[in-house]
Write a protein that holds these residues in place. Structure first.
Motif, mmCIF file in Angstrom:
data_model
loop_
_atom_site.group_PDB
_atom_site.id
_atom_site.type_symbol
_atom_site.label_atom_id
_atom_site.label_comp_id
_atom_site.label_asym_id
_atom_site.label_seq_id
_atom_site.Cartn_x
_atom_site.Cartn_y
_atom_site.Cartn_z
ATOM 1 N N ASN A 209 0.805 -1.220 0.000
ATOM 2 C CA ASN A 209 0.000 0.000 0.000
ATOM 3 C C ASN A 209 0.839 1.271 0.000
ATOM 4 O OD1 ASN A 209 -2.542 -1.152 -0.188
ATOM 5 N ND2 ASN A 209 -2.776 -1.371 2.032
ATOM 6 N N ALA A 210 2.108 1.150 0.353
ATOM 7 C CA ALA A 210 3.020 2.295 0.275
ATOM 8 C C ALA A 210 3.826 2.276 -1.017
ATOM 9 C CB ALA A 210 3.962 2.298 1.476
ATOM 10 N N SER A 211 3.517 1.298 -1.878
ATOM 11 C CA SER A 211 4.318 1.098 -3.082
ATOM 12 C C SER A 211 3.431 1.097 -4.323
ATOM 13 C CB SER A 211 5.087 -0.223 -2.969
ATOM 14 O OG SER A 211 5.842 -0.269 -1.763
ATOM 15 N N SER A 212 4.014 0.770 -5.454
ATOM 16 C CA SER A 212 3.310 0.881 -6.738
ATOM 17 C C SER A 212 2.288 -0.225 -6.974
ATOM 18 C CB SER A 212 4.324 0.884 -7.887
ATOM 19 O OG SER A 212 5.114 -0.291 -7.863
ATOM 20 N N GLY A 213 2.293 -1.270 -6.147
ATOM 21 C CA GLY A 213 1.354 -2.372 -6.351
ATOM 22 C C GLY A 213 0.015 -2.198 -5.667
ATOM 23 N N ARG A 214 -0.171 -1.103 -4.945
ATOM 24 C CA ARG A 214 -1.416 -0.922 -4.197
ATOM 25 C C ARG A 214 -2.627 -0.927 -5.126
ATOM 26 N NH1 ARG A 214 1.280 3.860 -4.319
ATOM 27 N NH2 ARG A 214 0.172 5.678 -5.180
ATOM 28 N N ASN A 215 -3.726 -1.438 -4.630
ATOM 29 C CA ASN A 215 -4.948 -1.544 -5.427
ATOM 30 C C ASN A 215 -6.142 -1.648 -4.484
ATOM 31 O OD1 ASN A 215 -5.558 -4.493 -4.883
ATOM 32 N ND2 ASN A 215 -3.522 -4.685 -5.775
ATOM 33 N N SER A 216 -7.343 -1.798 -5.047
ATOM 34 C CA SER A 216 -8.550 -1.814 -4.219
ATOM 35 C C SER A 216 -8.573 -3.000 -3.264
ATOM 36 C CB SER A 216 -9.800 -1.832 -5.108
ATOM 37 O OG SER A 216 -9.807 -2.991 -5.942
ATOM 38 N N ALA A 217 -7.955 -4.107 -3.627
ATOM 39 C CA ALA A 217 -7.936 -5.269 -2.735
ATOM 40 C C ALA A 217 -6.978 -5.057 -1.567
ATOM 41 C CB ALA A 217 -7.554 -6.530 -3.518
#
Length: 299
Positions: A209-217
């Motif tokens: 969540n602090a990186s580029s992979g964060r998403n709605s899940a």
């Protein structure tokens, strides 16, 4: 439409909170649902109970519907003497369901023959958004109609006008729901990998969540429903599978390949077969837990 009675057919998991918000906003309602348990709280607050969709449409000139599948939408609107199309007062139907563009186009055309307007208005944001009035509402209808219905739709959240042609808002909704399911599947895979390698699930979620992979899940579904082990986000596997299937069908009809979408559909099919259509769609993570032999929980 302030002061006029509104019709509402389908007041279950999503429709119930939306109908309740209309009552909160001072609208008078006439409601119908197959489930007495669904209508009872609204009737207790002053809503009028109808015996059929056609009766709702004989009392209200604007009827909102929130229904689970395209076939149910078709039946409720067009079916037999009890269908909305046979109501004596109805002049406009607002569909809050996710039906896909095919059914929207078909139903809109048949209603137009009776001089009844149609508004696609599928919503995103789940039960939480329906209760809070923070839904995203994708709308396709003529601009003058939008101006008429916008005050009602704003009771539920924020409307986005996708265009005038029936079905455009449905296409937008299907695109959104495929992405939501894709995020859930991919996140389940990487979380199972990380936990099996020895990472704490909560730490890994925080990193993502602090990186580029964060998403709605990673930002919502996992912290709320997977890491605590409740698997109760509020959207069923069956409905998610239906939405993804509709999206892929529409893409294929348009000549657009969906390789990733097909894999997501298959994962939902596996989850549905393993845990049932009524399971929460976060059970996708449970499938990965079983396959990987881990539990994705925060310490």
């Amino acid at each position: 439409m302030a002061g006029d009675i509104l019709g509402f057919v389908g007041v279950g998991r999503m429709g119930g909170p939306m109908a309740s918000r209309l009552l909160d906003a001072g609208h008078r309602l006439c409601v119908y649902d197959l489930s007495e348990a669904a209508t009872a709280p609204l009737v207790a607050r002053g809503a009028q109970l109808a015996a059929s969709p056609a009766e709702v449409a004989s009392i209200a000139d604007v009827v909102l519907i929130s229904l689970p599948t395209p076939d149910v939408v078709r039946q409720v609107v067009l079916g037999g003497n009890g269908g909305i199309i046979n109501g004596s007062s109805v002049r406009l139907v607002i569909d809050l369901s996710t039906t896909g563009p095919g059914v929207a186009t078909e139903v809109a055309a048949q209603l137009a023959e009776r001089r009844i307007g149609w508004v696609d208005a599928p919503v995103s944001g789940g039960v939480t958004g329906a209760k809070a009035g923070t839904l995203a509402i994708m709308v396709s209808c003529p601009t003058p109609t939008l101006q008429k219905v916008e005050p009602v739709l704003k009771v539920f959240g924020r409307p986005f006008h996708a265009g005038e042609k029936p079905g455009l808002a449905q296409t937008a909704k299907l695109a959104n729901n495929l992405l939501a399911a894709t995020a859930l599947v991919a996140t389940s895979e990487v979380m199972a990998m990380g936990v099996k390698a020895g990472l704490d699930a909560k730490v890994l979620i925080d990193i993502i969540n602090a990186s580029s992979g964060r998403n709605s899940a990673t930002q919502d579904k996992f912290p709320r429903a997977v890491l605590p082990g409740t698997f109760d986000f509020g959207f069923t596997t069956g409905l998610s599978y239906k939405d993804v299937r509709l999206c892929i069908d529409e893409a294929e009809a348009l000549g657009v390949p969906m390789v990733v979408g097909a894999a997501v559909r298959q994962m939902l099919a596996v989850t549905k077969a393993r845990f049932g259509a009524d399971s929460d769609f976060t059970f996708i993570a449970k499938v990965l837990e079983e396959w990987a032999g881990v539990e994705i929980r925060g310490k």
